[in-house]
Design a protein around this motif. Structure first.
Motif, PDB file in Angstrom:
ATOM      1  N   GLY A   4      -0.674   5.765   1.285  1.00  0.00           N
ATOM      2  CA  GLY A   4      -0.905   4.747   0.736  1.00  0.00           C
ATOM      3  C   GLY A   4       0.241   3.890   1.030  1.00  0.00           C
ATOM      4  O   GLY A   4       0.474   2.994   0.818  1.00  0.00           O
ATOM      5  N   GLY A   5       1.639   4.423   0.593  1.00  0.00           N
ATOM      6  CA  GLY A   5       2.529   4.015   1.184  1.00  0.00           C
ATOM      7  C   GLY A   5       3.489   4.216  -0.368  1.00  0.00           C
ATOM      8  O   GLY A   5       2.861   4.001  -1.409  1.00  0.00           O
ATOM      9  N   SER A   6       4.563   3.230  -0.152  1.00  0.00           N
ATOM     10  CA  SER A   6       5.260   2.989  -1.359  1.00  0.00           C
ATOM     11  C   SER A   6       4.920   1.777  -2.169  1.00  0.00           C
ATOM     12  O   SER A   6       5.242   1.979  -3.322  1.00  0.00           O
ATOM     13  N   ASN A   7       4.387   0.596  -1.788  1.00  0.00           N
ATOM     14  CA  ASN A   7       3.825  -0.611  -2.535  1.00  0.00           C
ATOM     15  C   ASN A   7       2.782   0.036  -3.197  1.00  0.00           C
ATOM     16  O   ASN A   7       1.793  -0.724  -4.650  1.00  0.00           O
ATOM     17  N   ARG A   8       2.045   1.483  -3.520  1.00  0.00           N
ATOM     18  CA  ARG A   8       0.739   1.317  -4.119  1.00  0.00           C
ATOM     19  C   ARG A   8       1.610   2.061  -5.476  1.00  0.00           C
ATOM     20  O   ARG A   8       2.258   3.205  -4.873  1.00  0.00           O
ATOM     21  N   LYS A   9       0.520   2.239  -6.643  1.00  0.00           N
ATOM     22  CA  LYS A   9       1.674   3.150  -7.804  1.00  0.00           C
ATOM     23  C   LYS A   9      -0.335   3.683  -8.008  1.00  0.00           C
ATOM     24  O   LYS A   9      -1.337   2.899  -8.220  1.00  0.00           O
ATOM     25  N   ILE A  10       0.152   4.907  -8.688  1.00  0.00           N
ATOM     26  CA  ILE A  10      -1.029   5.299 -10.158  1.00  0.00           C
ATOM     27  C   ILE A  10      -0.379   5.070 -10.906  1.00  0.00           C
ATOM     28  O   ILE A  10      -0.370   5.255 -11.299  1.00  0.00           O
ATOM     29  N   GLU A  17       5.577  -3.850 -17.699  1.00  0.00           N
ATOM     30  CA  GLU A  17       6.433  -3.707 -16.554  1.00  0.00           C
ATOM     31  C   GLU A  17       7.348  -2.725 -15.557  1.00  0.00           C
ATOM     32  O   GLU A  17       7.123  -1.915 -15.051  1.00  0.00           O
ATOM     33  N   GLN A  18       7.425  -1.388 -16.788  1.00  0.00           N
ATOM     34  CA  GLN A  18       7.810  -0.056 -16.833  1.00  0.00           C
ATOM     35  C   GLN A  18       6.438   0.275 -16.055  1.00  0.00           C
ATOM     36  O   GLN A  18       7.703   1.499 -15.659  1.00  0.00           O
ATOM     37  N   ILE A  19       5.861   0.269 -17.076  1.00  0.00           N
ATOM     38  CA  ILE A  19       4.133   1.138 -16.959  1.00  0.00           C
ATOM     39  C   ILE A  19       4.484   1.108 -15.456  1.00  0.00           C
ATOM     40  O   ILE A  19       4.441   2.503 -14.770  1.00  0.00           O
ATOM     41  N   VAL A  20       4.324  -0.061 -14.365  1.00  0.00           N
ATOM     42  CA  VAL A  20       4.334  -0.048 -13.258  1.00  0.00           C
ATOM     43  C   VAL A  20       5.382   0.444 -12.640  1.00  0.00           C
ATOM     44  O   VAL A  20       5.022   1.188 -10.689  1.00  0.00           O
ATOM     45  N   GLN A  80      -0.565  -8.406  -9.663  1.00  0.00           N
ATOM     46  CA  GLN A  80       0.182  -8.284  -8.654  1.00  0.00           C
ATOM     47  C   GLN A  80       0.410  -7.317  -7.676  1.00  0.00           C
ATOM     48  O   GLN A  80       0.179  -6.462  -6.894  1.00  0.00           O
ATOM     49  N   THR A  81       1.161  -6.800  -8.589  1.00  0.00           N
ATOM     50  CA  THR A  81       1.645  -5.237  -7.924  1.00  0.00           C
ATOM     51  C   THR A  81       0.159  -4.457  -8.444  1.00  0.00           C
ATOM     52  O   THR A  81       0.024  -3.689  -7.643  1.00  0.00           O
ATOM     53  N   LEU A  82      -0.335  -4.189  -9.366  1.00  0.00           N
ATOM     54  CA  LEU A  82      -1.624  -3.657  -9.536  1.00  0.00           C
ATOM     55  C   LEU A  82      -2.376  -3.692  -7.900  1.00  0.00           C
ATOM     56  O   LEU A  82      -3.319  -2.292  -7.601  1.00  0.00           O
ATOM     57  N   ASN A  83      -2.997  -4.963  -7.958  1.00  0.00           N
ATOM     58  CA  ASN A  83      -3.449  -4.902  -6.705  1.00  0.00           C
ATOM     59  C   ASN A  83      -3.077  -4.455  -5.550  1.00  0.00           C
ATOM     60  O   ASN A  83      -4.017  -3.927  -4.714  1.00  0.00           O
ATOM     61  N   GLU A  84      -1.991  -4.555  -5.015  1.00  0.00           N
ATOM     62  CA  GLU A  84      -0.825  -4.145  -4.341  1.00  0.00           C
ATOM     63  C   GLU A  84      -1.800  -2.744  -4.171  1.00  0.00           C
ATOM     64  O   GLU A  84      -1.197  -1.847  -3.067  1.00  0.00           O
ATOM     65  N   ASN A  85      -1.636  -1.932  -5.810  1.00  0.00           N
ATOM     66  CA  ASN A  85      -1.620  -0.259  -5.015  1.00  0.00           C
ATOM     67  C   ASN A  85      -2.694   0.132  -5.598  1.00  0.00           C
ATOM     68  O   ASN A  85      -2.856   1.120  -5.465  1.00  0.00           O
ATOM     69  N   ALA A  86      -3.800  -1.086  -5.767  1.00  0.00           N
ATOM     70  CA  ALA A  86      -5.462  -0.274  -5.313  1.00  0.00           C
ATOM     71  C   ALA A  86      -5.582  -0.578  -3.889  1.00  0.00           C
ATOM     72  O   ALA A  86      -6.123   1.154  -4.092  1.00  0.00           O
ATOM     73  N   ALA A 129       5.363   4.467 -12.550  1.00  0.00           N
ATOM     74  CA  ALA A 129       4.550   4.429 -11.508  1.00  0.00           C
ATOM     75  C   ALA A 129       4.424   5.547 -10.373  1.00  0.00           C
ATOM     76  O   ALA A 129       5.538   5.121 -10.093  1.00  0.00           O
ATOM     77  N   LYS A 130       4.060   6.599 -10.366  1.00  0.00           N
ATOM     78  CA  LYS A 130       4.416   7.886  -9.523  1.00  0.00           C
ATOM     79  C   LYS A 130       3.512   6.623  -8.227  1.00  0.00           C
ATOM     80  O   LYS A 130       2.234   6.909  -8.420  1.00  0.00           O
ATOM     81  N   SER A 131       3.389   7.232  -6.887  1.00  0.00           N
ATOM     82  CA  SER A 131       2.848   6.968  -5.620  1.00  0.00           C
ATOM     83  C   SER A 131       2.340   7.701  -5.071  1.00  0.00           C
ATOM     84  O   SER A 131       2.691   8.709  -5.074  1.00  0.00           O
ATOM     85  N   PRO A 132       0.564   7.170  -4.569  1.00  0.00           N
ATOM     86  CA  PRO A 132       0.551   8.814  -4.349  1.00  0.00           C
ATOM     87  C   PRO A 132       0.185   8.926  -3.047  1.00  0.00           C
ATOM     88  O   PRO A 132       1.809   8.052  -2.277  1.00  0.00           O
TER      89      PRO A 132
END
Length: 165
Positions: free
Chosen positions: A27-33, A15-18, A148-154, A21-24
């Protein structure tokens, strides 16, 4: 370490990694790399730990069963000793009657001890298994949130660039 704590720690790390993670740039703030390798390593470790949790629960139940068997053996030995003592005193009927009453009392006490031991062992096993069940539910919920977070950020997936897992 309590059952499930190591898995809980790994989920917190995931959870901490997510969350860190930096946002691209787009793509908005809900996306993470995130570094997929880090996520895969944590998931592999969680999968490795699950069998140990179940093995620990089975070991606890087995130990409680062995404790109950020992209690029954002790109760049987106590009854056998009382019966043997009663036979030695068989010359005097009153003494025999009193010995039989004492043997019955010892048997009743041993059976009550066995029932109490069984009840306490079952209560303990139920508590351990309930704790394990709660941890597993928590872990499943955490994994669902991370997915869900990974899917939202994908974002939308380009089929030509998809990586097969």
């Amino acid at each position: 370490m309590q059952p499930g704590e190591e898995i809980e720690s790994l989920l917190n790390e995931l959870e901490q990694i997510v969350s860190e993670a930096k946002s691209p740039l787009t793509g908005g703030s809900n996306r993470k790399i995130v570094d997929a390798q880090d996520v895969y390593e944590i998931l592999d470790e969680i999968r490795r730990l699950f069998p140990q949790e179940f093995a620990d629960a089975r070991r606890i139940v087995r130990e409680e069963h062995e404790t109950l068997e020992r209690a029954q053996q002790q109760a049987d030995a106590i009854v056998a000793d009382a019966q043997q003592q009663a036979m030695v005193l068989a010359g005097d009927q009153e003494v025999v009657r009193l010995a039989a009453m004492q043997a019955e009392q010892i048997r009743d006490n041993a059976q009550q001890y066995e029932r109490d031991t069984r009840y306490n062992a079952e209560e303990y096993a139920d508590t351990v298994l309930a704790h394990l069940e709660d941890n597993l539910k928590s872990i499943a919920n955490s994994v669902t949130r991370v997915r869900q977070t990974l899917n939202e950020n994908a974002g939308p997936r380009n089929t030509s660039n998809n990586v097969s897992w």
